[in-house]
Motif scaffolding. Structure first.
Motif, PDB file in Angstrom:
ATOM      1  N   HIS A 191       1.261   9.731  -4.929  1.00  0.00           N
ATOM      2  CA  HIS A 191       1.704  10.347  -3.679  1.00  0.00           C
ATOM      3  C   HIS A 191       3.217  10.494  -3.674  1.00  0.00           C
ATOM      4  O   HIS A 191       3.930   9.659  -4.242  1.00  0.00           O
ATOM      5  CB  HIS A 191       1.253   9.460  -2.503  1.00  0.00           C
ATOM      6  CG  HIS A 191       1.186  10.161  -1.191  1.00  0.00           C
ATOM      7  ND1 HIS A 191       2.308  10.439  -0.437  1.00  0.00           N
ATOM      8  CD2 HIS A 191       0.123  10.634  -0.494  1.00  0.00           C
ATOM      9  CE1 HIS A 191       1.938  11.043   0.676  1.00  0.00           C
ATOM     10  NE2 HIS A 191       0.618  11.181   0.670  1.00  0.00           N
ATOM     11  N   SER A 223      -5.693   9.607   1.850  1.00  0.00           N
ATOM     12  CA  SER A 223      -4.450   8.909   1.488  1.00  0.00           C
ATOM     13  C   SER A 223      -4.327   7.596   2.256  1.00  0.00           C
ATOM     14  O   SER A 223      -3.847   6.591   1.722  1.00  0.00           O
ATOM     15  CB  SER A 223      -3.240   9.795   1.787  1.00  0.00           C
ATOM     16  OG  SER A 223      -3.241  10.954   0.980  1.00  0.00           O
ATOM     17  N   LEU A 229       0.456   3.363  -2.579  1.00  0.00           N
ATOM     18  CA  LEU A 229       0.876   4.707  -2.966  1.00  0.00           C
ATOM     19  C   LEU A 229       1.819   4.586  -4.161  1.00  0.00           C
ATOM     20  O   LEU A 229       2.786   3.820  -4.118  1.00  0.00           O
ATOM     21  CB  LEU A 229       1.588   5.410  -1.810  1.00  0.00           C
ATOM     22  CG  LEU A 229       0.777   5.627  -0.520  1.00  0.00           C
ATOM     23  CD1 LEU A 229       1.634   6.358   0.518  1.00  0.00           C
ATOM     24  CD2 LEU A 229      -0.502   6.404  -0.790  1.00  0.00           C
TER      25      LEU A 229
END
Length: 258
Positions: A191, A223, A229
């Motif tokens: 990400h 997400s 991330l």
């Protein structure tokens, strides 16, 4: 020998190649070529078709020994195939099926899972499956809107891995993520907001990687399901990598640690 394009078996193979609806109805798909014929497990092999030329070339070897098959004239065989230069043999195979648990791998082996959201490019999907086998991935979840894994281009791209890497299509990947967390699998998402690079995390335990759509990336809903991330460093003006390339980097980062 089958010599007519109107033969019922021939027409069905052509439909299996062209229409996902027909593949779902028959629970079968077409695998073209000698390598995929040899890779297809006997229990999944429903029908085999060979061209007249292929049969003549292989009469003296063991390629077709003990195999039930239909011979088709060269002209008709070409019409049955999705490729421009067919190899003379194709297999109608039964779709393999797996449970969620099977995607976690066997006992004593930490899970390594890919979660694919709405990938559309057949080449990407097939390449990810093939790379997944090489990297030791235990299973692949894909959204219901991901490209049909049984279409001809995907099958060819897998080079036989379609038979050896467990996979499932799921209507709700967010639910899959929740289930994986219950199984103590940590979920990572490449990400833009990732703080650490993908090399800065520990993937030796149960691990899953989220891969988003080629154009839109991961949805916000998915997400938010990630535990961590991560980012793949970029030089120049490149913002992201091809989905199959990004997947390969992540899968082999985990493979290297293990």
């Amino acid at each position: 020998m089958i010599t007519s394009i109107t033969n019922a078996q021939v027409k069905r193979v052509i439909q299996l190649n062209k229409k996902s609806k027909v593949r779902r109805e028959d629970h079968c798909f077409v695998a073209e070529g000698l390598k995929l014929f040899r890779e297809t497990p006997e229990k999944l092999r429903k029908n085999v078709f060979v061209s007249e030329t292929f049969l003549n070339e292989h009469r003296s070897d063991d390629t077709l020994k003990g195999i039930s098959f239909e011979t088709v004239s060269d002209a008709v065989f070409e019409r049955m195939c999705d490729t421009k230069t067919p190899q003379g043999i194709l297999t109608v195979a039964v779709m393999p099926e797996y449970t969620r648990e099977q995607l976690l791998g066997g006992s004593g082996r930490a899970s390594l899972v890919m979660i694919l959201e709405d990938l559309q490019d057949p080449g990407n999907l097939g390449t990810i499956l093939r790379t997944a086998e090489g990297a030791g991935v235990t299973g692949i979840f894909m959204s219901s809107r991901t490209a049909d894994v049984f279409q001809p281009k995907v099958i060819r791209s897998t080079m036989g891995s379609i038979y050896r890497v467990p996979f499932r299509r799921e209507d709700d990947l967010a639910d899959v993520c929740s289930w994986l967390k219950e199984k103590r699998v940590r979920i990572f998402a490449a990400h833009l907001k990732g703080k650490n690079t993908y090399r800065g995390e520990d993937y030796t335990g149960g691990t899953a990687f989220l891969i988003g759509n080629e154009g839109n990336g991961l949805s916000d809903v998915l997400s938010a399901k990630a535990d961590v991330l991560i980012r793949i460093p970029m030089e120049g003006k490149v913002e992201s990598l091809n989905a199959a390339v990004a997947s390969a980097l992540l899968m082999y980062a985990a493979h290297d640690q293990r």
